[in-house]
Enzyme design. Structure first.
Site, PDB file in Angstrom:
ATOM      1  N   GLY A  11       0.822  -1.221   0.000  1.00  0.00           N
ATOM      2  CA  GLY A  11       0.000   0.000   0.000  1.00  0.00           C
ATOM      3  C   GLY A  11       0.845   1.256   0.000  1.00  0.00           C
ATOM      4  CG  HIS A  12       4.264   1.800  -2.739  1.00  0.00           C
ATOM      5  ND1 HIS A  12       3.692   0.733  -3.386  1.00  0.00           N
ATOM      6  CD2 HIS A  12       4.699   2.635  -3.702  1.00  0.00           C
ATOM      7  CE1 HIS A  12       3.793   0.919  -4.691  1.00  0.00           C
ATOM      8  NE2 HIS A  12       4.394   2.066  -4.908  1.00  0.00           N
ATOM      9  N   GLY A  14      -0.596   4.805  -0.687  1.00  0.00           N
ATOM     10  CA  GLY A  14      -1.656   5.321   0.172  1.00  0.00           C
ATOM     11  C   GLY A  14      -1.133   6.365   1.146  1.00  0.00           C
ATOM     12  CB  SER A 108      -8.670   1.563  12.097  1.00  0.00           C
ATOM     13  OG  SER A 108      -9.703   2.393  12.522  1.00  0.00           O
ATOM     14  CB  SER A 109      -8.933   4.128  17.021  1.00  0.00           C
ATOM     15  OG  SER A 109      -9.516   5.037  16.127  1.00  0.00           O
ATOM     16  CB  CYS A 110     -13.215   1.904  13.955  1.00  0.00           C
ATOM     17  SG  CYS A 110     -12.525   0.886  12.669  1.00  0.00           S
ATOM     18  CG  ASN A 166     -10.204   9.533  13.511  1.00  0.00           C
ATOM     19  OD1 ASN A 166     -10.858   8.836  12.766  1.00  0.00           O
ATOM     20  ND2 ASN A 166     -10.532   9.766  14.754  1.00  0.00           N
ATOM     21  CG  LEU A 167      -3.919   7.806  10.477  1.00  0.00           C
ATOM     22  CD1 LEU A 167      -3.368   6.724   9.568  1.00  0.00           C
ATOM     23  CD2 LEU A 167      -2.861   8.275  11.448  1.00  0.00           C
ATOM     24  CG  HIS A 180     -11.054   9.172   7.059  1.00  0.00           C
ATOM     25  ND1 HIS A 180     -10.067   8.577   6.314  1.00  0.00           N
ATOM     26  CD2 HIS A 180     -11.784   8.156   7.577  1.00  0.00           C
ATOM     27  CE1 HIS A 180     -10.192   7.269   6.380  1.00  0.00           C
ATOM     28  NE2 HIS A 180     -11.223   6.984   7.141  1.00  0.00           N
ATOM     29  CD1 TRP A 203     -22.124  16.001   6.270  1.00  0.00           C
ATOM     30  CD2 TRP A 203     -22.057  13.790   6.669  1.00  0.00           C
ATOM     31  NE1 TRP A 203     -22.461  15.357   5.119  1.00  0.00           N
ATOM     32  CE2 TRP A 203     -22.435  14.010   5.328  1.00  0.00           C
ATOM     33  CE3 TRP A 203     -21.945  12.487   7.146  1.00  0.00           C
ATOM     34  CZ2 TRP A 203     -22.700  12.951   4.463  1.00  0.00           C
ATOM     35  CZ3 TRP A 203     -22.203  11.443   6.287  1.00  0.00           C
ATOM     36  CH2 TRP A 203     -22.584  11.676   4.947  1.00  0.00           C
ATOM     37  CG  ASP A 278     -23.008  13.342  16.050  1.00  0.00           C
ATOM     38  OD1 ASP A 278     -22.663  14.110  15.132  1.00  0.00           O
ATOM     39  OD2 ASP A 278     -23.593  13.715  17.079  1.00  0.00           O
TER      40      ASP A 278
HETATM   41  N1  LIG Z   1      -6.635   6.981   6.991  1.00  0.00           N
HETATM   42  C1  LIG Z   1      -6.923   6.833   8.280  1.00  0.00           C
HETATM   43  O1  LIG Z   1      -7.522   7.729   8.918  1.00  0.00           O
HETATM   44  C2  LIG Z   1      -6.541   5.607   9.017  1.00  0.00           C
HETATM   45  C3  LIG Z   1      -6.722   5.623  10.380  1.00  0.00           C
HETATM   46  C4  LIG Z   1      -6.360   4.524  11.101  1.00  0.00           C
HETATM   47  C5  LIG Z   1      -5.828   3.441  10.443  1.00  0.00           C
HETATM   48  N2  LIG Z   1      -5.642   3.436   9.121  1.00  0.00           N
HETATM   49  C6  LIG Z   1      -5.112   2.219   8.516  1.00  0.00           C
HETATM   50  O2  LIG Z   1      -3.955   2.445   7.757  1.00  0.00           O
HETATM   51  C7  LIG Z   1      -3.933   1.554   6.636  1.00  0.00           C
HETATM   52  C8  LIG Z   1      -3.727   2.347   5.377  1.00  0.00           C
HETATM   53  O3  LIG Z   1      -4.714   3.331   5.267  1.00  0.00           O
HETATM   54  P1  LIG Z   1      -4.577   4.584   4.285  1.00  0.00           P
HETATM   55  O4  LIG Z   1      -5.359   5.672   4.902  1.00  0.00           O
HETATM   56  O5  LIG Z   1      -3.171   4.770   3.892  1.00  0.00           O
HETATM   57  O6  LIG Z   1      -5.417   4.043   3.043  1.00  0.00           O
HETATM   58  P2  LIG Z   1      -5.262   4.477   1.504  1.00  0.00           P
HETATM   59  O7  LIG Z   1      -4.703   5.838   1.392  1.00  0.00           O
HETATM   60  O8  LIG Z   1      -6.582   4.169   0.875  1.00  0.00           O
HETATM   61  O9  LIG Z   1      -4.184   3.455   0.963  1.00  0.00           O
HETATM   62  C9  LIG Z   1      -4.432   2.092   0.881  1.00  0.00           C
HETATM   63  C10 LIG Z   1      -3.519   1.515  -0.162  1.00  0.00           C
HETATM   64  O10 LIG Z   1      -3.809   0.126  -0.283  1.00  0.00           O
HETATM   65  C11 LIG Z   1      -3.838  -0.188  -1.668  1.00  0.00           C
HETATM   66  N3  LIG Z   1      -4.723  -1.317  -1.918  1.00  0.00           N
HETATM   67  C12 LIG Z   1      -6.024  -1.433  -1.629  1.00  0.00           C
HETATM   68  N4  LIG Z   1      -6.495  -2.603  -2.045  1.00  0.00           N
HETATM   69  C13 LIG Z   1      -5.448  -3.253  -2.625  1.00  0.00           C
HETATM   70  C14 LIG Z   1      -5.295  -4.504  -3.272  1.00  0.00           C
HETATM   71  N5  LIG Z   1      -6.334  -5.356  -3.393  1.00  0.00           N
HETATM   72  N6  LIG Z   1      -4.085  -4.836  -3.752  1.00  0.00           N
HETATM   73  C15 LIG Z   1      -3.035  -3.990  -3.650  1.00  0.00           C
HETATM   74  N7  LIG Z   1      -3.117  -2.792  -3.043  1.00  0.00           N
HETATM   75  C16 LIG Z   1      -4.308  -2.429  -2.547  1.00  0.00           C
HETATM   76  C17 LIG Z   1      -4.384   1.054  -2.331  1.00  0.00           C
HETATM   77  O11 LIG Z   1      -4.056   1.066  -3.692  1.00  0.00           O
HETATM   78  P3  LIG Z   1      -5.141   1.656  -4.746  1.00  0.00           P
HETATM   79  O12 LIG Z   1      -5.469   3.041  -4.243  1.00  0.00           O
HETATM   80  O13 LIG Z   1      -4.424   1.637  -6.038  1.00  0.00           O
HETATM   81  O14 LIG Z   1      -6.324   0.737  -4.659  1.00  0.00           O
HETATM   82  C18 LIG Z   1      -3.675   2.141  -1.537  1.00  0.00           C
HETATM   83  O15 LIG Z   1      -2.412   2.415  -2.062  1.00  0.00           O
HETATM   84  C19 LIG Z   1      -5.255   0.810   6.661  1.00  0.00           C
HETATM   85  O16 LIG Z   1      -5.054  -0.464   7.183  1.00  0.00           O
HETATM   86  C20 LIG Z   1      -6.129   1.594   7.588  1.00  0.00           C
HETATM   87  O17 LIG Z   1      -6.972   0.767   8.311  1.00  0.00           O
HETATM   88  C21 LIG Z   1      -5.980   4.506   8.374  1.00  0.00           C
END
Ligand SMILES: NC(=O)c1ccc[n+]([C@@H]2O[C@H](COP(=O)([O-])OP(=O)(O)OC[C@H]3O[C@@H](n4cnc5c(N)ncnc54)[C@H](OP(=O)(O)O)[C@@H]3O)[C@@H](O)[C@H]2O)c1
Length: 322
Positions: A11-12, A14, A108-110, A166-167, A180, A203, A278
Site C-alpha cells: 500500500g505504498h 496510500g 484502526s481505532s474503530c 484518525n489520520l 475522513h 455533518w 455522528d
Molecule cells: N486513513 C486513516 O484515517 C486511518 C486511520 C487509522 C488506520 N488506518 C489504517 O492504515 C492503513 C492504510 O490506510 P490509508 O489511509 O493509507 O489508506 P489508503 O490511502 O486508501 O491506501 C491504501 C492503499 O492500499 C492499496 N490497496 C487497496 N487494495 C489493494 C489490493 N487489493 N491490492 C493492492 N493494493 C491495494 C491502495 O491502492 P489503490 O489506491 O491503487 O487501490 C492504496 O495504495 C489501513 O489499514 C487503515 O486501516 C488509516
C-alpha cells in the site's frame, strides 16, 4: 531492521504507506520492495504467495487496505469486510511462509467498542459492541490482530498490530463521497472560499470528540516500532500483539472545523447538519504503551492542517465546484 534489509511496504501509494516509505528512506532504509495495486492485487492469493516466495522480504509493513469514511462504509459494507479480510489473510500467511521476520499490521481505532472508557487502552479490545457504521471494516481488522497473534503462537512469527487514531496528512483522500472528517472539512472550506460562500455545512452535531494523528508522525512511530531492539520488540508480543498510536489529545468536531477555517483564513459560519450521523461520541487512545517505549508525536494539529492543505492546494484549486 538492518539498513540493508529488504522491506516490503504494502500500500505504498496510500496515505500511510507513502508516509512510511518517506520515513524509512529518511532513516537510511533504502531497499524498499514496492508494488502498485495494478502490479500486485493483494486479493489474489496465488499472486501474493508467488511474490513473497520470489522476493523474500525480511520485514513487512501492511498498509494496504480498503479504507473509507462513514458514507463509503455504509454503502459498501460487503466490499469492506471481504477485501480487508482477504488482503490481510494473504499477506500475513505469505509472510509466514516466506520467513518474514517482523510484520506490522495497520489497523484502526474503530476496532474498540463504541462506548468503552476513555482513553482507550489496548486491553479494551472485544469488551463490548462496536460502532455499527463501520462494523464490517472493524471486524476485519480485529480478525487481522487475532491472526497475527495466532500465527505468533502457533508458528513463532513475530507480527505486531498497530492501531492509529484518525489520520490525516499529505496525500490524503479529498473525495467528497469517501473521505475522513479532516480532509472533508478542508475540501468544504477550500470550496467555500473559492466560490465566495458565507458558510459551510458540517455533518452531525459537532460534539463528537476525535483524536487526529498526522500521517508523518504515524509513519515515524511505525518505523520506530519495527526498529525496536530485539528484547523490547519481543516484549510487545507476549500477549495480544497490539499497540495504540496517537497523540493522547482529542478535539470536538466544532473545534476541528474552526481550526480548519482559521488555517485557510475562512471567516464564514459553520452550520451543523444534525440529520447526518455522528458516529462514536469519543475516540481517544491511551498511548501509555508506546509513550513508555520513548515515542511521542512531533506535529501540532495546526501545523498538520497547514501542511495537509498546502500539499493538496493544487489538487483542491483544480476541483470543479459542487
Ligand atoms: N486513513 C486513516 O484515517 C486511518 C486511520 C487509522 C488506520 N488506518 C489504517 O492504515 C492503513 C492504510 O490506510 P490509508 O489511509 O493509507 O489508506 P489508503 O490511502 O486508501 O491506501 C491504501 C492503499 O492500499 C492499496 N490497496 C487497496 N487494495 C489493494 C489490493 N487489493 N491490492 C493492492 N493494493 C491495494 C491502495 O491502492 P489503490 O489506491 O491503487 O487501490 C492504496 O495504495 C489501513 O489499514 C487503515 O486501516 C488509516
Amino acid at each position: 531492521m538492518e539498513k540493508n534489509s529488504l522491506i516490503y511496504v504494502a500500500g505504498h501509494r496510500g496515505l500511510v504507506g507513502s508516509a512510511i516509505c518517506r520515513s524509512l528512506r529518511q532513516q537510511g532504509f533504502d531497499r524498499l520492495l514496492l508494488r502498485t495495486h495494478a502490479e500486485l492485487d493483494l486479493t489474489d492469493a496465488v499472486a501474493v504467495q508467488r511474490f513473497f516466495a520470489q522476493e523474500r522480504p525480511a520485514h513487512v509493513f501492511l498498509a494496504a487496505a480498503k479504507v473509507g469514511g462513514i458514507l463509503a462504509n455504509d454503502l459498501y459494507p460487503a466490499d469492506f469486510i471481504r477485501e480487508n479480510l482477504i488482503i490481510q489473510t494473504n499477506v500475513i500467511d505469505a509472510s509466514y511462509r516466506a520467513g518474514v521476520d517482523r510484520l506490522l499490521f495497520l489497523g484502526s481505532s474503530c476496532i474498540y467498542p463504541k462506548l468503552c472508557p476513555q482513553p482507550i487502552k489496548e486491553e479494551y479490545l472485544l469488551t463490548g459492541p462496536l460502532e455499527p457504521t463501520n462494523r464490517p471494516y472493524a471486524l476485519a481488522k480485529i480478525a487481522g490482530i487475532e491472526m497475527c497473534w495466532s500465527y505468533n503462537r502457533q508458528f513463532r512469527t513475530r507480527y505486531l498490530a498497530a492501531m492509529p487514531a484518525n489520520l490525516y496528512g499529505p496525500g490524503d483522500n479529498f473525495d467528497p463521497q469517501n473521505s475522513h472528517v479532516l480532509p472533508a472539512l478542508i475540501r468544504k472550506v477550500a470550496e467555500a472560499k473559492a466560490l465566495g460562500r458565507k458558510q459551510i455545512v458540517v455533518w452531525g452535531t459537532g460534539t463528537p470528540r476525535r483524536e487526529l494523528l498526522f500521517s508523518e508522525d504515524l509513519a515515524e512511530a511505525c518505523v520506530f516500532l519495527m526498529n525496536l531492539p530485539e528484547d523490547v520488540y519481543s516484549g510487545l508480543l507476549s500477549g495480544v500483539p497490539l499497540i495504540n498510536i496517537g497523540t493522547g489529545q482529542d478535539v470536538n468536531i466544532r473545534e476541528l472545523a474552526e481550526q480548519v477555517c482559521a488555517a485557510l483564513h475562512f471567516k464564514g459560519d459553520l452550520i451543523f447538519d444534525t440529520t447526518k450521523p455522528d458516529g462514536t461520541p469519543q475516540k481517544l487512545l491511551d498511548i501509555t504503551r508506546i509513550a513508555d517505549l520513548g515515542w511521542k508525536p512531533k506535529t501540532t494539529l495546526a501545523e498538520g492542517i497547514n501542511q495537509t492543505y498546502e500539499a493538496a492546494r493544487p489538487q483542491l484549486e483544480a476541483l470543479p465546484a459542487r
